[in-house]
Enzyme design. Structure first.
Site, PDB file in Angstrom:
ATOM      1  N   GLU A 188      -8.968   5.444  44.561  1.00  0.00           N
ATOM      2  CA  GLU A 188      -9.635   5.454  43.274  1.00  0.00           C
ATOM      3  C   GLU A 188      -8.940   4.495  42.257  1.00  0.00           C
ATOM      4  O   GLU A 188      -8.246   4.979  41.280  1.00  0.00           O
ATOM      5  CB  GLU A 188      -9.455   6.861  42.703  1.00  0.00           C
ATOM      6  CG  GLU A 188     -10.498   7.783  43.412  1.00  0.00           C
ATOM      7  CD  GLU A 188     -10.369   9.166  42.878  1.00  0.00           C
ATOM      8  OE1 GLU A 188     -11.204  10.051  43.031  1.00  0.00           O
ATOM      9  OE2 GLU A 188      -9.210   9.412  42.200  1.00  0.00           O
ATOM     10  N   PRO A 189      -8.746   3.177  42.451  1.00  0.00           N
ATOM     11  CA  PRO A 189      -8.016   2.224  41.618  1.00  0.00           C
ATOM     12  C   PRO A 189      -8.616   2.149  40.346  1.00  0.00           C
ATOM     13  O   PRO A 189     -10.024   2.173  40.235  1.00  0.00           O
ATOM     14  CB  PRO A 189      -8.143   0.622  42.238  1.00  0.00           C
ATOM     15  CG  PRO A 189      -9.357   0.996  43.092  1.00  0.00           C
ATOM     16  CD  PRO A 189      -9.433   2.359  43.546  1.00  0.00           C
ATOM     17  N   GLY A 190      -7.702   2.118  39.245  1.00  0.00           N
ATOM     18  CA  GLY A 190      -8.427   2.002  37.817  1.00  0.00           C
ATOM     19  C   GLY A 190      -7.647   0.789  37.298  1.00  0.00           C
ATOM     20  O   GLY A 190      -8.151  -0.141  36.875  1.00  0.00           O
ATOM     21  N   ARG A 191      -6.399   1.102  36.699  1.00  0.00           N
ATOM     22  CA  ARG A 191      -5.480  -0.023  36.066  1.00  0.00           C
ATOM     23  C   ARG A 191      -5.367  -1.282  37.064  1.00  0.00           C
ATOM     24  O   ARG A 191      -5.611  -2.602  36.304  1.00  0.00           O
ATOM     25  CB  ARG A 191      -4.077   0.568  35.787  1.00  0.00           C
ATOM     26  CG  ARG A 191      -3.315  -0.468  35.163  1.00  0.00           C
ATOM     27  CD  ARG A 191      -1.837  -0.091  35.272  1.00  0.00           C
ATOM     28  NE  ARG A 191      -1.671   1.539  35.168  1.00  0.00           N
ATOM     29  CZ  ARG A 191      -1.178   2.040  34.074  1.00  0.00           C
ATOM     30  NH1 ARG A 191      -1.104   1.150  33.111  1.00  0.00           N
ATOM     31  NH2 ARG A 191      -1.113   3.105  34.065  1.00  0.00           N
TER      32      ARG A 191
ATOM     33  N   ARG B  97      -0.564   2.240  23.696  1.00  0.00           N
ATOM     34  CA  ARG B  97       0.596   2.374  25.104  1.00  0.00           C
ATOM     35  C   ARG B  97       1.962   1.950  24.521  1.00  0.00           C
ATOM     36  O   ARG B  97       2.749   2.731  25.058  1.00  0.00           O
ATOM     37  CB  ARG B  97       0.072   1.339  26.085  1.00  0.00           C
ATOM     38  CG  ARG B  97      -1.215   1.998  26.977  1.00  0.00           C
ATOM     39  CD  ARG B  97      -1.512   1.115  27.926  1.00  0.00           C
ATOM     40  NE  ARG B  97      -0.560   1.503  29.038  1.00  0.00           N
ATOM     41  CZ  ARG B  97       0.549   0.794  29.752  1.00  0.00           C
ATOM     42  NH1 ARG B  97       0.756  -0.537  28.935  1.00  0.00           N
ATOM     43  NH2 ARG B  97       1.204   1.115  30.386  1.00  0.00           N
TER      44      ARG B  97
ATOM     45  N   CYS C 253      -0.351   2.054   9.024  1.00  0.00           N
ATOM     46  CA  CYS C 253       0.898   2.737   8.132  1.00  0.00           C
ATOM     47  C   CYS C 253       1.545   3.689   8.934  1.00  0.00           C
ATOM     48  O   CYS C 253       1.635   4.740   8.707  1.00  0.00           O
ATOM     49  CB  CYS C 253       0.104   3.429   6.592  1.00  0.00           C
ATOM     50  SG  CYS C 253       1.270   3.979   5.708  1.00  0.00           S
ATOM     51  N   GLU C 254       2.295   3.187   9.713  1.00  0.00           N
ATOM     52  CA  GLU C 254       3.188   3.950  10.516  1.00  0.00           C
ATOM     53  C   GLU C 254       4.456   3.006  11.266  1.00  0.00           C
ATOM     54  O   GLU C 254       4.082   1.948  11.546  1.00  0.00           O
ATOM     55  CB  GLU C 254       2.368   4.302  11.902  1.00  0.00           C
ATOM     56  CG  GLU C 254       3.066   5.284  12.879  1.00  0.00           C
ATOM     57  CD  GLU C 254       2.946   6.479  12.491  1.00  0.00           C
ATOM     58  OE1 GLU C 254       4.029   7.368  12.457  1.00  0.00           O
ATOM     59  OE2 GLU C 254       1.992   7.216  11.480  1.00  0.00           O
TER      60      GLU C 254
ATOM     61  N   TYR D 104      -6.466   1.118  29.620  1.00  0.00           N
ATOM     62  CA  TYR D 104      -6.193   2.238  28.539  1.00  0.00           C
ATOM     63  C   TYR D 104      -6.041   1.507  27.420  1.00  0.00           C
ATOM     64  O   TYR D 104      -4.762   2.283  26.387  1.00  0.00           O
ATOM     65  CB  TYR D 104      -4.747   2.956  29.306  1.00  0.00           C
ATOM     66  CG  TYR D 104      -5.104   3.480  30.507  1.00  0.00           C
ATOM     67  CD1 TYR D 104      -5.731   4.748  30.610  1.00  0.00           C
ATOM     68  CD2 TYR D 104      -4.507   2.762  31.584  1.00  0.00           C
ATOM     69  CE1 TYR D 104      -6.036   5.274  31.921  1.00  0.00           C
ATOM     70  CE2 TYR D 104      -4.731   3.383  32.935  1.00  0.00           C
ATOM     71  CZ  TYR D 104      -5.497   4.663  32.824  1.00  0.00           C
ATOM     72  OH  TYR D 104      -5.920   5.146  34.120  1.00  0.00           O
TER      73      TYR D 104
END
Length: 468
Positions: free
Chosen positions: A318-321, A358, A389-390, A418
């Site tokens: 199950e690869p994603g990235r 991330r 504003c962080e 992601y």
């Protein structure tokens, strides 16, 4: 003062942008900082899929996710072909769509022969709407709702059962409806790897999966439930992994579960080893290739099966990235600049933590480029700040770039995984558009949100409507 070229090299030192050294088909996408079709044109502009990044920004605005279709398809093919090359039994690749689940990406993965791994009712719905057959969808998650289980049961997707509540609920639902549901059981294998603590899922202290000490009790329960079609086991050891050794160990552990199920009288046929192969985010990263990862998994599985004297089962990964991460870049427009003498210089872009969570979540590192000055030396070290504003809204702490001015286009590389999937409307910022590029053309696959979209689900109580 820093004075380094802004060229992008491969892990082996080859400068693909200047030499065109290796054919696209021979390169593992997860080992590249840029998409496979990336080139620099005669005007020193970065192009992806035959289109200049700055031209795409002129047409579609920024921030803008730019997805290279060829890179995504190449990664799908490399996984599929490597499994055929190294595994003697049946094998299936699933796209772990939590990395980026949208209609176009699910459709591309499906057209390349992949199934889809989903982790919510929304991801399931999207995959189905993209045309992926339900029997090629596997539903994950540690706290699926009764509604989500019913939705998966209704369409006929596979369900990866994570815990006792889910097992009991699924047995009741399927029994009441007179349906048989294909299931895998997720077990935490007790294998740890070097990655961020939030994305380690294979060690015992994890919210995911049954404890390995519960395997016999779980299998005994399944044996008493005729509506549960037990197909095998699932395990996943983590994400953004550069080590091959944990993947060598995992099949041996899983084959023992396989044998235990047979002792109880069940007939498992599937072992799903998850995914987790890392990608290259900066020049310092050197992940294994897709081919090397698949070879390691297959070799270890075949050896474990031979040792146990069983036929290699249906192998699922199950690869994603590693499918979508390096296939995409995010383009921003530079805004304000703040220089603090003897400390640092900030340059602000028109996005930030709302389109890439991330860095603030995982302290993730990225490589930036000035897309219209690819050959210009990087003579400044700056902090790339977002617009929110962080104080923690920082995309890159020590970015080496050419001198940039307001209106310049900055791209951050390897943002396919992601980034959009974790995007938010913090500060009521609209989420960016996404464009699929290939063969000199770009096409919108996700529209940029509007202010109307932001309030579309808001409701104003009648007693507040008279407030001026």
């Amino acid at each position: 003062m820093v004075s380094t070229p802004s060229r992008i090299t491969s892990p082996r030192g080859t400068d693909y942008l200047s030499s065109g050294a290796d054919p696209v088909s021979d390169r593992s996408p997860n080992q590249q900082l840029l998409p496979l079709t990336a080139k620099v044109n005669s005007d020193d502009q970065l192009t992806i899929g035959g289109v200049a990044v700055s031209e795409l920004v002129k047409i579609y605005g920024s921030p803008l996710y730019i997805l290279d279709e060829e890179s995504l398809r190449a990664a799908c093919r490399q996984y599929r072909e490597a499994l055929k090359r190294y595994y003697p039994g049946e094998a299936t690749v699933l796209y772990a769509s939590k990395a980026w689940n949208c209609l176009a990406i699910c459709a591309i993965a499906g057209s390349e022969g992949l199934g889809i791994d989903v982790a919510s009712g929304g991801e399931l719905y999207t995959a189905l709407q993209a045309g992926v057959a339900a029997d090629r969808i596997y539903f994950h998650g540690n706290n699926k709702s009764a509604t989500e289980l019913a939705e998966a049961l209704e369409v006929g997707s596979h369900i990866v059962v994570d815990n006792w509540l889910e097992l009991e609920s699924l047995a009741q639902l399927s029994g009441a409806q007179g349906k048989t549901v294909p299931i895998l059981i997720r077990i935490t294998p007790g294998i740890e790897c070097h990655t961020h603590e939030y994305i380690r899922t294979g060690h015992i202290d994890s919210k995911f999966g049954f404890d390995p000490n519960q395997i016999e009790a779980v299998l005994q329960e399944i044996a008493q439930q005729p509506s549960l079609d037990f197909q095998g086991f699932h395990a996943h050891i983590g994400s953004q992994i550069f080590e091959l050794e944990p993947h060598k160990d995992l099949p041996g552990v899983m084959v023992q579960w396989f044998l235990k199920a047979r002792e109880i009288g069940l007939s498992p046929s599937v072992l799903n080893v998850g995914g987790g192969l890392g990608i290259r985010y900066t020049e310092d990263d050197d992940p294994p290739s897709i081919d090397a990862w698949v070879k390691q998994v297959c070799t270890a599985m075949v050896a474990a099966c031979k040792n146990a004297q069983i036929t290699p089962p249906h192998l699922i990964c199950e690869p994603g990235r590693s499918l979508v991460g390096s296939s995409c870049i995010t383009a921003y427009t530079v805004g304000s600049r703040k220089a603090i003498p003897d400390m640092r210089t900030y340059i602000a872009v028109d996005g930030g933590m709302s389109d890439n969570a991330r860095p603030i979540t995982y302290q993730a590192l990225y490589r930036p480029v000035a897309v219209d000055r690819m050959a210009q030396p990087c003579t400044e070290t700056v902090t790339v700040a977002g617009k929110h504003c962080e104080s923690g809204d920082i995309l890159i702490q020590q970015a080496q770039l050419p001198p940039l001015q307001s209106g310049d286009i900055l791209a951050i590389l390897a943002t396919g995984a992601y980034n959009y999937s974790m995007a938010s409307n913090y500060n009521r910022v609209t989420r960016p558009a996404a464009v699929l590029v290939g063969e000199g053309q770009g096409q919108v696959i996700i529209e940029r949100e509007t202010y109307q979209d932001l309030v579309s689900c808001d409701r104003l109580p009648d007693r507040l409507k008279s407030i001026s």
